[in-house]
Design a protein around this motif. Structure first.
Motif, short mmCIF file in Angstrom:
data_model
loop_
_atom_site.label_atom_id
_atom_site.label_comp_id
_atom_site.label_asym_id
_atom_site.label_seq_id
_atom_site.Cartn_x
_atom_site.Cartn_y
_atom_site.Cartn_z
N ALA A 150 74.10 -102.81 -46.55
CA ALA A 150 74.52 -104.09 -45.93
C ALA A 150 73.30 -104.89 -45.49
N PRO A 151 72.52 -105.38 -46.43
CA PRO A 151 71.36 -106.19 -46.05
C PRO A 151 71.82 -107.45 -45.31
N GLY A 152 71.02 -107.83 -44.33
CA GLY A 152 71.38 -109.02 -43.56
C GLY A 152 72.27 -108.73 -42.39
N LEU A 153 72.60 -107.45 -42.16
CA LEU A 153 73.45 -107.09 -41.02
C LEU A 153 72.67 -107.31 -39.73
N GLU A 154 73.27 -108.00 -38.78
CA GLU A 154 72.63 -108.31 -37.51
C GLU A 154 73.32 -107.56 -36.39
N LEU A 155 72.55 -106.80 -35.61
CA LEU A 155 73.10 -106.01 -34.52
C LEU A 155 72.84 -106.70 -33.19
N LEU A 156 73.88 -106.81 -32.37
CA LEU A 156 73.76 -107.42 -31.05
C LEU A 156 74.24 -106.45 -30.00
N GLU A 157 73.52 -106.40 -28.88
CA GLU A 157 73.97 -105.61 -27.73
C GLU A 157 74.99 -106.44 -26.97
N ARG A 158 76.20 -105.95 -26.89
CA ARG A 158 77.27 -106.68 -26.22
C ARG A 158 78.15 -105.71 -25.43
N SER A 159 78.80 -106.25 -24.42
CA SER A 159 79.77 -105.46 -23.67
C SER A 159 81.02 -105.23 -24.53
N VAL A 160 81.41 -103.97 -24.64
CA VAL A 160 82.62 -103.60 -25.36
C VAL A 160 83.50 -102.81 -24.40
N ASN A 161 84.65 -103.34 -24.08
CA ASN A 161 85.55 -102.71 -23.11
C ASN A 161 84.82 -102.44 -21.79
N GLY A 162 83.95 -103.38 -21.41
CA GLY A 162 83.29 -103.29 -20.12
C GLY A 162 82.06 -102.41 -20.08
N MET A 163 81.67 -101.81 -21.21
CA MET A 163 80.49 -100.95 -21.26
C MET A 163 79.55 -101.43 -22.37
N PRO A 164 78.25 -101.12 -22.26
CA PRO A 164 77.31 -101.54 -23.31
C PRO A 164 77.69 -100.97 -24.67
N GLY A 165 77.71 -101.84 -25.68
CA GLY A 165 78.04 -101.44 -27.04
C GLY A 165 77.27 -102.29 -28.03
N LEU A 166 77.62 -102.17 -29.28
CA LEU A 166 76.96 -102.93 -30.33
C LEU A 166 77.99 -103.69 -31.16
N VAL A 167 77.61 -104.89 -31.56
CA VAL A 167 78.43 -105.70 -32.45
C VAL A 167 77.59 -106.01 -33.68
N ALA A 168 78.14 -105.78 -34.85
CA ALA A 168 77.43 -106.05 -36.09
C ALA A 168 78.00 -107.30 -36.75
N LEU A 169 77.11 -108.26 -37.05
CA LEU A 169 77.50 -109.51 -37.70
C LEU A 169 76.87 -109.58 -39.09
N ARG A 170 77.60 -110.22 -39.98
CA ARG A 170 77.06 -110.51 -41.30
C ARG A 170 77.46 -111.94 -41.64
N ALA A 171 76.48 -112.76 -41.91
CA ALA A 171 76.71 -114.18 -42.16
C ALA A 171 77.48 -114.82 -41.01
#
Length: 310
Positions: free
Chosen positions: A246-267
């Motif tokens: 998955a080239p171009g995948l962007e990882l962001l540190e975000r709150s998920v259900n109130g706890m630190p998690g990761l969100v992966a975006l593409r385009a």
């Protein structure tokens, strides 16, 4: 369970509380919204004379919502047996940190959720292991402090039986919960992000517990591991393989259900939301939600992606 009064504003004001209860009972924001909507349909379907007789409409709505959720939980087991791969609760965003400039949308159920320890993914997964009756008794009493006499009306059992159900559920939580501070989890999640972005298997193995387990939910709609991936080394290899594909995948540190998690975006589109359990500084569990139907609260408001780089 609610306040007295039959004004339209008073009844509508119960919606936020009902949504919070229903989400914790069902683990699905969409199903929670449906359950609350059905409770309101039943309320307005009552003859006006019957509604006027009800001293505490909020309590009535809470009881009805609880019964609807109990029915949904009973049928959910059969539906989840037909589910493709693992079923995970729907992840909740924390819109306050996104910086989208659109403010809080009080008509959106995701904006009405109270993010506390009772909605963390680890907690919701434990709730999934309970019987429907245990889950209802525990959530209503231990999380929302409803008296057992009112819970008995929801479950159609005695108060004593409801106390036993809640006690059984409480033991499950006590035996499986591993407390961790948000700050401690944030550090571990940041290390995972950095190692994943650099495709550093050794660094991933170092932050993952040797007995770590990763569970993914694609719902058969997107590609993902259909069975849990067990072991830190195997999880590290799997994560790097995903990054390669998955080239171009962007990882962001975000709150998920109130706890630190990761969100992966593409385009610019949210593809994956990951939650973590951290014990003694190492990641022991990863829950990965890729089912697009469960990512709708993360999709934005039509003016672009809701999740943006900080």
């Amino acid at each position: 369970m609610g306040t007295a009064g039959t004004s339209t504003d008073g009844i509508a004001g119960e919606r936020r509380q009902l949504l919070n209860v229903a989400y914790r009972l069902l683990g699905s924001l969409a199903e929670a919204e449906d359950a609350v909507q059905e409770a309101y349909v039943r309320w307005y379907g009552l003859p006006r004379s019957r509604r006027d007789e009800i001293v505490a409409p909020g309590a009535w709505l809470s009881t009805v919502t609880g019964r609807i959720c109990l029915d949904v939980l009973g049928s959910a087991r059969a539906r989840r047996e037909r589910y493709v791969g693992a079923w995970l609760p729907e992840p909740l965003p924390d819109r306050c940190e996104w910086g989208t400039g659109r403010g809080i949308d009080h008509s959106d159920p995701a904006d009405q959720m109270v993010l506390d320890e009772s909605v963390t993914m680890a907690f919701l997964v434990v709730l999934e292991s309970m019987t429907p009756a245990e889950r209802v008794a525990f959530v209503l009493h231990d999380v929302f402090r409803y008296p057992f006499a009112e819970i008995a009306d929801v479950l159609g059992r005695t108060s004593a039986a409801c106390k036993q159900l809640a006690a059984s559920a409480r033991r499950r939580v006590r035996d499986t919960q591993a407390p961790v501070t948000a700050a401690g989890q944030a550090e571990a999640v940041r290390h995972v992000k950095e190692a994943w972005e650099s495709k550093n298997i050794a660094a991933l193995v170092d932050i993952l517990d040797p007995a770590a387990v990763m569970t993914a939910d694609g719902g058969g709609l997107v590609g993902t591991a259909l069975r849990p991936v067990e072991g830190g080394a195997l999880i590290a290899q799997y994560m790097v393989a995903i990054a390669d594909k998955a080239p171009g995948l962007e990882l962001l540190e975000r709150s998920v259900n109130g706890m630190p998690g990761l969100v992966a975006l593409r385009a610019g589109a949210v593809m994956t939301v990951a939650s973590f359990e951290v014990v003694d500084g190492r990641v022991t569990r990863i829950w990965v939600v890729r089912n697009p139907e469960k990512l709708r609260p993360w999709a934005g408001d039509g003016d672009g992606p809701a999740v943006r780089p900080a």
